[in-house]
Design an enzyme around this catalytic site. Structure first.
Site, mmCIF file in Angstrom:
data_model
loop_
_atom_site.group_PDB
_atom_site.id
_atom_site.type_symbol
_atom_site.label_atom_id
_atom_site.label_comp_id
_atom_site.label_asym_id
_atom_site.label_seq_id
_atom_site.Cartn_x
_atom_site.Cartn_y
_atom_site.Cartn_z
ATOM 1 N N SER A 70 0.788 -1.217 0.172
ATOM 2 C CA SER A 70 -0.127 0.164 -0.203
ATOM 3 C C SER A 70 0.730 1.294 -0.134
ATOM 4 C CB SER A 70 -1.046 0.206 1.343
ATOM 5 O OG SER A 70 -1.610 -1.000 1.303
HETATM 6 N N1 SAH Z 1 0.259 -5.350 4.208
HETATM 7 C C1 SAH Z 1 0.882 -5.852 2.851
HETATM 8 C C2 SAH Z 1 0.314 -5.652 1.603
HETATM 9 C C3 SAH Z 1 -0.886 -6.148 1.495
HETATM 10 S S1 SAH Z 1 -1.180 -6.689 -0.123
HETATM 11 C C4 SAH Z 1 2.611 -5.078 2.989
HETATM 12 O O1 SAH Z 1 2.770 -4.344 3.840
HETATM 13 O O2 SAH Z 1 3.263 -5.436 2.099
HETATM 14 C C5 SAH Z 1 -2.431 -7.853 0.500
HETATM 15 C C6 SAH Z 1 -2.175 -9.184 1.036
HETATM 16 O O3 SAH Z 1 -3.036 -9.864 1.564
HETATM 17 C C7 SAH Z 1 -1.195 -10.088 -0.236
HETATM 18 O O4 SAH Z 1 -0.041 -10.535 0.124
HETATM 19 C C8 SAH Z 1 -2.372 -11.218 -0.213
HETATM 20 O O5 SAH Z 1 -1.809 -12.438 -0.693
HETATM 21 C C9 SAH Z 1 -2.875 -11.161 1.306
HETATM 22 N N2 SAH Z 1 -4.205 -11.958 1.614
HETATM 23 C C10 SAH Z 1 -5.248 -11.792 0.697
HETATM 24 N N3 SAH Z 1 -6.166 -12.778 1.075
HETATM 25 C C11 SAH Z 1 -5.758 -13.474 2.090
HETATM 26 C C12 SAH Z 1 -6.285 -14.267 3.181
HETATM 27 N N4 SAH Z 1 -7.525 -14.714 3.173
HETATM 28 N N5 SAH Z 1 -5.404 -14.558 4.250
HETATM 29 C C13 SAH Z 1 -4.207 -13.913 4.369
HETATM 30 N N6 SAH Z 1 -3.535 -13.170 3.311
HETATM 31 C C14 SAH Z 1 -4.623 -12.839 2.533
#
Ligand code: SAH
Length: 222
Positions: A70
């Site tokens: 983000s």
């Molecule tokens: N907070 C992260 C970026 C988030 S991108 C950072 O600082 O880099 C969103 C992330 O959520 C992705 O890595 C994706 O794989 C994960 N995600 C999506 N659905 C999910 C779920 N059900 N459980 C765990 N992670 C999930």
């Protein structure tokens, strides 16, 4: 005098980071603590080297597997909203991704439980945070829509991928005594960022702003 910059592209310079912090403050991020952690955290180590020259711009960046880190403003806003009622002991993070948000939370809370569903991202983030000497985070490869029940209740839960609706399990794993959940809610595209606070069985919901997150998906990807 010129900034000292070991990578030669300006990304680690004091001035580059100060510019980002000033911008976040101008956009309404008030917490000195949050701004200071963002200033100190090397965001360029959380993205691919080819993109590291853009790491201190206020922009979202790809981290592979169709996922994104983000923009700093959103990281700051969510962190600030999570912490707004005072210090938190136990925090669940859903969507470890690069581990950047985990690194931002690390000095601000006692313990972080972070879950990710994509195995290579989970492995890399774990390794990266170890290298950065971040030791108060515990990681798990799992579907975070289910929360992490054995570790609950959580004083705070931060979700960085968007479901259509708030998963019931997350609400149940919130502390009954002022537990705080920050979560983007809505379909693909634009969502609303919600802050939900729990008092006993009463859940208060407020919308903070419009955001764009990748979707919260079911199951694990190996
Ligand atoms: N907070 C992260 C970026 C988030 S991108 C950072 O600082 O880099 C969103 C992330 O959520 C992705 O890595 C994706 O794989 C994960 N995600 C999506 N659905 C999910 C779920 N059900 N459980 C765990 N992670 C999930």
């Amino acid at each position: 005098m010129k900034d000292i910059d070991i990578h030669g592209i300006g990304m680690t310079s004091r001035r580059t980071r100060d510019r980002l912090i000033n911008r976040l403050a101008a956009q309404g991020i008030d917490s000195v603590e949050v701004l200071e952690v963002i200033r100190k955290t090397p965001r360029h180590l959380f993205v691919d080297e080819a993109l590291s020259h853009r790491a201190y711009e206020d922009t979202a960046l790809p981290i592979g597997f169709g996922q994104t880190l983000s923009q700093p403003y959103i990281v700051a806003r969510m962190t600030e909203a999570l912490m707004a009622a005072g210090p938190l002991d136990r925090v669940l993070e859903v969507g470890t991704g690069s581990g950047y948000q985990t690194a931002i939370l690390s000095p601000l809370v006692k313990k972080i439980y972070s879950v990710e569903r994509i195995k290579p991202l989970y492995e890399r983030a774990k390794k990266r945070l170890k290298t950065l000497s971040i030791h108060n985070a515990q990681f798990k490869l799992s579907d975070g829509g289910m929360g992490w029940s054995v570790m609950s209740p959580f004083d705070g839960i931060i979700v960085t991928a968007a479901p259509d609706q708030v998963p019931e399990e997350l609400l149940q794993q919130l502390s009954e005594d002022n537990g705080r959940l920050i979560i983007p809610v809505g379909g693909r595209g634009v969502q609303d960022l919600w802050l939900i606070t729990r008092h006993g069985d009463v859940f208060k919901r407020e919308v903070l702003e419009a955001v764009r997150f990748v979707p919260l998906l079911d199951g694990i990807q190996r």
